[in-house]
Design a protein around this motif. Structure first.
Motif, mmCIF file in Angstrom:
data_model
loop_
_atom_site.group_PDB
_atom_site.id
_atom_site.type_symbol
_atom_site.label_atom_id
_atom_site.label_comp_id
_atom_site.label_asym_id
_atom_site.label_seq_id
_atom_site.Cartn_x
_atom_site.Cartn_y
_atom_site.Cartn_z
ATOM 1 N N GLY A 169 0.813 -1.216 0.000
ATOM 2 C CA GLY A 169 0.000 0.000 0.000
ATOM 3 C C GLY A 169 0.840 1.257 0.000
ATOM 4 O O GLY A 169 0.480 2.257 -0.641
ATOM 5 N N ARG A 170 1.978 1.237 0.680
ATOM 6 C CA ARG A 170 2.854 2.408 0.688
ATOM 7 C C ARG A 170 3.454 2.643 -0.697
ATOM 8 O O ARG A 170 3.656 3.791 -1.108
ATOM 9 N N ALA A 171 3.738 1.567 -1.420
ATOM 10 C CA ALA A 171 4.239 1.722 -2.788
ATOM 11 C C ALA A 171 3.173 2.339 -3.688
ATOM 12 O O ALA A 171 3.459 3.202 -4.523
ATOM 13 N N VAL A 172 1.933 1.901 -3.506
ATOM 14 C CA VAL A 172 0.833 2.485 -4.278
ATOM 15 C C VAL A 172 0.681 3.960 -3.924
ATOM 16 O O VAL A 172 0.493 4.810 -4.810
ATOM 17 N N ASP A 173 0.777 4.287 -2.641
ATOM 18 C CA ASP A 173 0.706 5.685 -2.219
ATOM 19 C C ASP A 173 1.772 6.518 -2.930
ATOM 20 O O ASP A 173 1.516 7.649 -3.364
ATOM 21 N N TRP A 174 2.972 5.968 -3.038
ATOM 22 C CA TRP A 174 4.081 6.682 -3.681
ATOM 23 C C TRP A 174 3.778 6.940 -5.151
ATOM 24 O O TRP A 174 4.004 8.040 -5.660
ATOM 25 N N LEU A 175 3.238 5.934 -5.841
ATOM 26 C CA LEU A 175 2.918 6.108 -7.251
ATOM 27 C C LEU A 175 1.824 7.151 -7.455
ATOM 28 O O LEU A 175 1.890 7.971 -8.379
ATOM 29 N N VAL A 176 0.827 7.136 -6.582
ATOM 30 C CA VAL A 176 -0.242 8.130 -6.676
ATOM 31 C C VAL A 176 0.309 9.533 -6.418
ATOM 32 O O VAL A 176 -0.039 10.498 -7.121
ATOM 33 N N ALA A 177 1.189 9.653 -5.447
ATOM 34 C CA ALA A 177 1.788 10.950 -5.139
ATOM 35 C C ALA A 177 2.683 11.443 -6.273
ATOM 36 O O ALA A 177 2.893 12.657 -6.422
ATOM 37 N N ASN A 178 3.196 10.515 -7.074
ATOM 38 C CA ASN A 178 4.070 10.876 -8.201
ATOM 39 C C ASN A 178 3.354 10.700 -9.540
ATOM 40 O O ASN A 178 3.963 10.364 -10.553
ATOM 41 N N LYS A 179 2.064 10.976 -9.541
ATOM 42 C CA LYS A 179 1.248 10.814 -10.742
ATOM 43 C C LYS A 179 1.759 11.654 -11.908
ATOM 44 O O LYS A 179 1.743 11.209 -13.068
ATOM 45 N N VAL A 180 2.233 12.849 -11.635
ATOM 46 C CA VAL A 180 2.707 13.725 -12.708
ATOM 47 C C VAL A 180 3.923 13.117 -13.403
ATOM 48 O O VAL A 180 4.017 13.110 -14.643
ATOM 49 N N ARG A 181 4.865 12.599 -12.623
ATOM 50 C CA ARG A 181 6.037 11.940 -13.212
ATOM 51 C C ARG A 181 5.620 10.718 -14.019
ATOM 52 O O ARG A 181 6.129 10.476 -15.122
ATOM 53 N N ALA A 182 4.703 9.948 -13.465
ATOM 54 C CA ALA A 182 4.256 8.735 -14.139
ATOM 55 C C ALA A 182 3.559 9.068 -15.457
ATOM 56 O O ALA A 182 3.792 8.421 -16.486
ATOM 57 N N ALA A 183 2.699 10.077 -15.439
ATOM 58 C CA ALA A 183 1.981 10.470 -16.650
ATOM 59 C C ALA A 183 2.939 10.968 -17.718
ATOM 60 O O ALA A 183 2.793 10.654 -18.906
ATOM 61 N N ASP A 184 3.922 11.746 -17.318
ATOM 62 C CA ASP A 184 4.911 12.242 -18.273
ATOM 63 C C ASP A 184 5.680 11.082 -18.906
ATOM 64 O O ASP A 184 5.948 11.074 -20.113
ATOM 65 N N ALA A 185 6.009 10.074 -18.102
ATOM 66 C CA ALA A 185 6.720 8.906 -18.629
ATOM 67 C C ALA A 185 5.867 8.166 -19.650
ATOM 68 O O ALA A 185 6.371 7.729 -20.697
ATOM 69 N N ILE A 186 4.574 8.023 -19.372
ATOM 70 C CA ILE A 186 3.683 7.349 -20.313
ATOM 71 C C ILE A 186 3.656 8.098 -21.640
ATOM 72 O O ILE A 186 3.847 7.518 -22.719
ATOM 73 N N THR A 187 3.409 9.394 -21.567
ATOM 74 C CA THR A 187 3.250 10.189 -22.778
ATOM 75 C C THR A 187 4.508 10.201 -23.620
ATOM 76 O O THR A 187 4.466 10.017 -24.848
ATOM 77 N N ARG A 188 5.653 10.413 -23.007
ATOM 78 C CA ARG A 188 6.899 10.519 -23.776
ATOM 79 C C ARG A 188 7.334 9.177 -24.352
ATOM 80 O O ARG A 188 7.951 9.128 -25.426
ATOM 81 N N GLU A 244 11.384 2.352 -7.789
ATOM 82 C CA GLU A 244 11.513 3.451 -6.838
ATOM 83 C C GLU A 244 10.379 3.421 -5.813
ATOM 84 O O GLU A 244 10.587 3.665 -4.612
ATOM 85 N N ALA A 245 9.173 3.074 -6.293
ATOM 86 C CA ALA A 245 8.022 3.031 -5.389
ATOM 87 C C ALA A 245 8.190 1.952 -4.323
ATOM 88 O O ALA A 245 7.950 2.185 -3.131
ATOM 89 N N PHE A 246 8.592 0.762 -4.732
ATOM 90 C CA PHE A 246 8.734 -0.323 -3.762
ATOM 91 C C PHE A 246 9.933 -0.120 -2.843
ATOM 92 O O PHE A 246 9.901 -0.534 -1.676
#
Length: 461
Positions: free
Chosen positions: A54-73, A171-173
């Motif tokens: 759950g803490r790893a999921v929390d980290w990914l949600v908190a870093n949504k902007v980085r994750a979205a940028d990675a998807i798009t690029r 990084e999340a885990f």
């Protein structure tokens, strides 16, 4: 053989990043670390494992902007839509955490005098997750969360198009505090991946990708008695029945066909419409398609971007051209979308009529922004055509009649049947396929069954 690989962004065809492939020594070290971490991880309480994941999921949600940028690029999905994938990741992960007690609970048969009997789920060992690029977070999380919560160690090998996603998971885990060796990532080429599949330290393989890729994975694992979960291709059909809510069907099916440039496992790839609605449906479908804002995915106004690579777009262009040569009619005129550039990853959406099942576009997976639409006479005609496919992932029926939808669903050879929706995974339901769409189950309580083995306890009092 190259020791590095490059990611070409479909946005402009430039090199986005370069990474080194893992060496044989690094692969061996990862396998050893995963094996050494098993005992301690499975000895951790279920509550603790859920909290750490759950803490790893929390980290990914908190870093949504980085994750979205990675998807798009990396894959070209519009930046206006990429954050939604992290929302979907959170929904699935939270659900699988919430049902872990149920999914991993002992199974107790009816009481028998003088005996205590139960079945207990035990972790398999080390799970290898081979994840694709098209929904890089969602496809991986389907297995990562239940595998880890069930007490397995996990090695993630992501597509070479999306290494940033694997690194964000890592990084999340790490941030969550998982013990060393419990979760690891490896960047590997095709041959090294298949070698890893056959390694004796691997106890289960979850693969999402093409049918040919699934065959290669199954063959690589075939010398060993381990489970292999395969989510493969699709040619998902939709049927617009004579009692359908037409505006709703048009709106949802356009999105189901073209979201993510049609690069979805369960994208709608062929549509059958009752003759009563055929002309109105086609007219409305074309009108809505022409309204797409097609262009650079980094522009917040764009809602349809390029395909993942120019070669993929060219493959769909050839499929469209072959259909037109065989008698189909393309309803989106050349030049309507100015960004469409032959030889590039930018392929405009196309709607085809006058199609039939002699054409590749109605039989073979397109995985791009093209749809063929055919009229049908009745339900039996629709069922016959929908089942005329080597694939069986999802199918949708658009009707006001719930009982008819269930009867229809019983007759269709697919893993999921939708009524009045499409292109969606509900984490409470098993995600599975029929025929060449693969085998195995992810999500739902059954997702835990695939990632554990059952041990029977037979105790005489």
């Amino acid at each position: 053989m190259s020791q590095t690989f490059s990611v070409i962004t479909p946005i402009d065809g430039s090199v986005l990043l370069e990474r080194a492939y893992a060496s044989d020594n690094q692969v061996a070290a990862a396998l050893t670390a995963a094996r050494d971490a098993r005992h301690g991880w499975r000895a951790t309480t279920l509550t603790e494992r859920i909290a750490l994941v759950g803490r790893a999921v929390d980290w990914l949600v908190a870093n949504k902007v980085r994750a979205a940028d990675a998807i798009t690029r990396q894959i070209g999905r519009p930046i206006s839509q990429s954050p939604g994938e992290i929302g979907g990741l959170e929904e699935r992960a939270r659900y699988m955490m919430a049902i872990a007690d149920e999914g991993l609970a002992d199974i107790r048969p009816t009481t028998k005098a003088g005996f205590e009997r139960f079945l207990r789920r035990k972790p398999l060992g080390t799970v290898l997750v081979l994840a694709p690029w098209n929904y890089p977070f969602l496809t991986a999380i389907n297995t990562l969360v239940p595998a880890l919560i069930a007490g397995n160690t996990v090695i993630l090998k992501h597509s070479s198009q999306t290494p940033l996603v694997a690194e964000l998971f890592d990084e999340a885990f790490r941030s969550a505090g998982l013990p060393a060796g419990v979760f690891q990532i490896l960047h590997l080429d095709h041959d090294a991946t298949l070698k890893l599949v056959g390694a004796p330290e691997i106890d289960f393989v979850a693969f999402t990708g093409s049918v040919d890729g699934g065959r290669a994975v199954q063959q690589a694992a075939g010398r060993r008695f381990i489970g292999v979960g395969l989510e493969l291709g699709g040619k998902d059909p939709a049927y617009v029945r004579n009692d359908a809510d037409l505006p709703s069907a048009i709106d949802n099916l356009v999105d189901g066909a073209f979201f993510n440039a049609g690069q979805s496992c369960c994208a709608v790839e062929r549509i059958y419409v009752h003759r009563r609605h055929y002309k109105d449906f086609v007219d409305g479908f074309v009108e809505l398609t022409r309204a797409y804002r097609f262009g650079n995915p980094l522009d917040s106004k764009t809602n349809l971007g390029p395909m993942v690579r120019a070669s993929a777009a060219d493959s769909v262009r050839r499929q469209i051209a072959a259909a037109v040569t065989a008698g189909a009619k393309a309803l989106i005129p050349a030049g309507h979308f100015a960004v469409d550039a032959p030889g590039s990853a930018y392929l405009a959406p196309q709607v085809l009529v006058g199609v039939d099942h002699t054409m590749s576009v109605m039989c073979d997976e397109s995985f791009g922004p093209v749809i063929g639409i055919m009229p049908v006479n009745d339900d039996l005609d629709a069922v016959r055509l929908m089942n005329d496919s080597r694939y069986g992932l999802t199918a949708s029926i658009w009707t006001r009649d719930r009982d008819a939808a269930i009867r229809f669903g019983e007759a269709i050879d697919t893993g999921t049947v939708f009524m009045n929706r499409c292109d969606y995974l509900d984490p409470a339901l098993a995600w599975t396929g029929a025929k060449d769409s693969g085998r195995g189950v992810s999500l739902s309580v059954l997702g835990y069954a695939q990632l554990t083995r059952v041990k029977s306890f037979h105790l005489k009092g």
